[in-house]
Design an enzyme around this catalytic site. Structure first.
Site, PDB file in Angstrom:
ATOM      1  CG  PHE A  44      -1.820  -1.176   1.325  1.00 33.53           C
ATOM      2  CD1 PHE A  44      -2.801  -1.400   0.359  1.00 33.53           C
ATOM      3  CD2 PHE A  44      -1.703  -2.090   2.366  1.00 33.53           C
ATOM      4  CE1 PHE A  44      -3.641  -2.496   0.434  1.00 33.53           C
ATOM      5  CE2 PHE A  44      -2.540  -3.189   2.445  1.00 33.53           C
ATOM      6  CZ  PHE A  44      -3.510  -3.388   1.470  1.00 33.53           C
ATOM      7  CB  ALA A  80     -12.819  -9.195  -0.632  1.00 36.52           C
ATOM      8  NE  ARG A 118      -8.363  17.763   5.368  1.00 34.25           N
ATOM      9  CZ  ARG A 118      -8.143  18.790   6.180  1.00 34.25           C
ATOM     10  NH1 ARG A 118      -6.904  18.980   6.671  1.00 34.25           N
ATOM     11  NH2 ARG A 118      -9.122  19.623   6.502  1.00 34.25           N
ATOM     12  CD  GLU A 166     -10.387  -1.080   0.474  1.00 29.52           C
ATOM     13  OE1 GLU A 166      -9.838  -2.180   0.297  1.00 29.52           O
ATOM     14  OE2 GLU A 166     -10.838  -0.714   1.577  1.00 29.52           O
ATOM     15  NE  ARG A 190      -9.072  -9.492   5.789  1.00 29.76           N
ATOM     16  CZ  ARG A 190      -8.649  -9.533   4.544  1.00 29.76           C
ATOM     17  NH1 ARG A 190      -7.348  -9.534   4.298  1.00 29.76           N
ATOM     18  NH2 ARG A 190      -9.502  -9.579   3.542  1.00 29.76           N
ATOM     19  CB  SER A 227     -12.837   4.379   5.609  1.00 26.60           C
ATOM     20  OG  SER A 227     -12.480   5.263   6.648  1.00 26.60           O
ATOM     21  N   PRO A 228     -14.107   7.070   3.324  1.00 24.27           N
ATOM     22  CG  PRO A 228     -15.967   8.360   2.748  1.00 24.27           C
ATOM     23  CD  PRO A 228     -15.584   7.058   3.383  1.00 24.27           C
ATOM     24  CD  GLU A 245      -1.616 -13.041  -3.942  1.00 20.26           C
ATOM     25  OE1 GLU A 245      -2.651 -12.845  -3.254  1.00 20.26           O
ATOM     26  OE2 GLU A 245      -1.565 -12.850  -5.171  1.00 20.26           O
TER      27      GLU A 245
END
Length: 375
Positions: free
Chosen positions: A190, A258, A212, A301, A240, A295-296, A325
């Site tokens: 990420f 997912a 930001r 994402e 997770r 989660s904007p 992975e």
């Protein structure tokens, strides 16, 4: 000044413009005694000795800044230059040619620029913008190591650029956001992007400069397989990192299937691929539920979520995941009432599965009525 012969992706004018940061005139050219192939398993070509000749384009008179930009863009992929004579406009011109390190790649099928443009051109051009922003900031090798993630992020930006409905909300226009500075303080699987920017306020004025940051991950597809005959779903369970980092005493979560949407595939393709990888499951019809930012306020994402019709016999559950992975996934078959009990108890505590469970509750009777006779 230098002359450079391009035989692969940089023959595509929009990509060459993105890499060099300017328009460059090129002429058709040919390098005798060479051939161009796809690098096996990769998204770019390689040149090898032998054959009837490699066709490409010649850019003449490139300056030091141009060469530095090319070295940055190509350097991380173990390409080096050789000076060779190419034919252009009836002339023989000694030009630099990018060759892979010996043994680094294996040649695959013959290369055709048209095939690459149709498959990857727009995404590669978009990705080049991010790569070139990191010139002088991040070594080329580090960029190459995460280039697949850069491509996925670029594909996400292209999908996002299509926009969406704006019946109630403000419809953004040119100049509504002004970026004064951009930084990428962290980038591995990420990334974190930090901005100093202004945005248009509702009274029409521009805000003061604000700082930001956003957590960057590519678009993902989420799918809940449902068997309308047996009235059951397949759920997965896995460790997770997010809950663990929060200090959650139960970091193994019950979720829907997912995964990230790869460059060159649609969200629907990704949903089907992930179902096969995580649960060995072949999906039938996909029913789009909702596409949204979970989660904007902090994350880029974007999720594409689906219900999927599937055959879920008693032996459909098991262990799965892509070993390379480090995925360790356990599948569960639960009936609809059990699913809703898990929702009500809070054991299901992630937004995508909550959304899909509620969507299934809303549509279940209609789905079962239409598919009750399905073999």
């Amino acid at each position: 000044m230098a002359d450079v012969f391009f035989y692969g992706t940089l023959c595509h004018p929009p990509l060459l413009r993105a890499v060099l940061g300017r328009e460059v005139r090129v002429a058709p050219a040919r390098l005798a005694g060479h051939s161009v192939f796809w690098a096996e398993g990769q998204h770019f070509p390689m040149i090898v000795e032998g054959g009837e000749g490699a066709r490409g384009v010649l850019a003449e008179g490139l300056g030091p800044d141009d060469i530095a930009r090319l070295d940055h863009y190509e350097g991380g992929f173990d390409y080096r230059t050789r000076d060779l004579a190419v034919l252009a406009d009836g002339r023989s011109v000694v030009a630099r040619v990018f060759f892979p390190e010996p043994g680094r790649w294996r040649p695959g099928r013959p290369w055709r620029l048209e095939d690459w443009v149709a498959q990857s051109g727009p995404v590669a051009v978009e990705a080049a913008g991010e790569v070139m922003r990191l010139l002088g900031v991040v070594p080329a090798g580090q960029i190459a190591a995460r280039y697949q993630m850069i491509l996925m992020h670029a594909a996400s930006r292209l999908r996002a650029g299509a926009g969406g409905p704006a019946r109630l909300r403000r419809q953004a226009g040119e100049g509504d956001v002004e970026v004064e500075a951009w930084r990428q303080p962290y980038a591995r699987f990420f990334a974190i992007e930090e901005y100093d920017l202004r945005f248009r306020r509702f009274d029409g004025t521009m805000s003061q400069v604000v700082n930001r940051a956003a957590f960057i991950s590519s678009d993902a597809a989420v799918v809940l397989p449902y068997d309308p005959i047996r009235d059951r779903v397949l759920l997965i369970e896995q460790f997770r990192m997010g809950p663990y980092a929060r200090g959650d005493a139960e970091p193994w979560l019950i979720e829907a299937i997912a995964g990230r949407v790869d460059p060159g595939e649609t969200p629907e393709d990704a949903a089907r691929r992930e179902a096969e990888e995580e649960a060995g499951l072949t999906l039938r019809d996909l029913i789009a539920v909702a596409h949204y930012y979970p989660s904007p306020g902090a994350k880029a994402e974007f999720l594409y979520t689906y219900l999927a019709l599937a055959d879920l016999p008693d032996d459909a559950a098991g262990l799965g995941g892509v070993e390379g992975e480090a995925e360790d996934i356990r599948a569960h078959l639960v009936d609809f009432d059990t699913l809703m009990t898990l929702v009500d108890s809070g054991e299901v505590n992630n937004a995508p599965l909550l959304v899909l469970a509620m969507a299934l509750a809303r549509r279940r009777d209609d789905i079962r009525r239409r598919h009750r006779a399905m073999p």
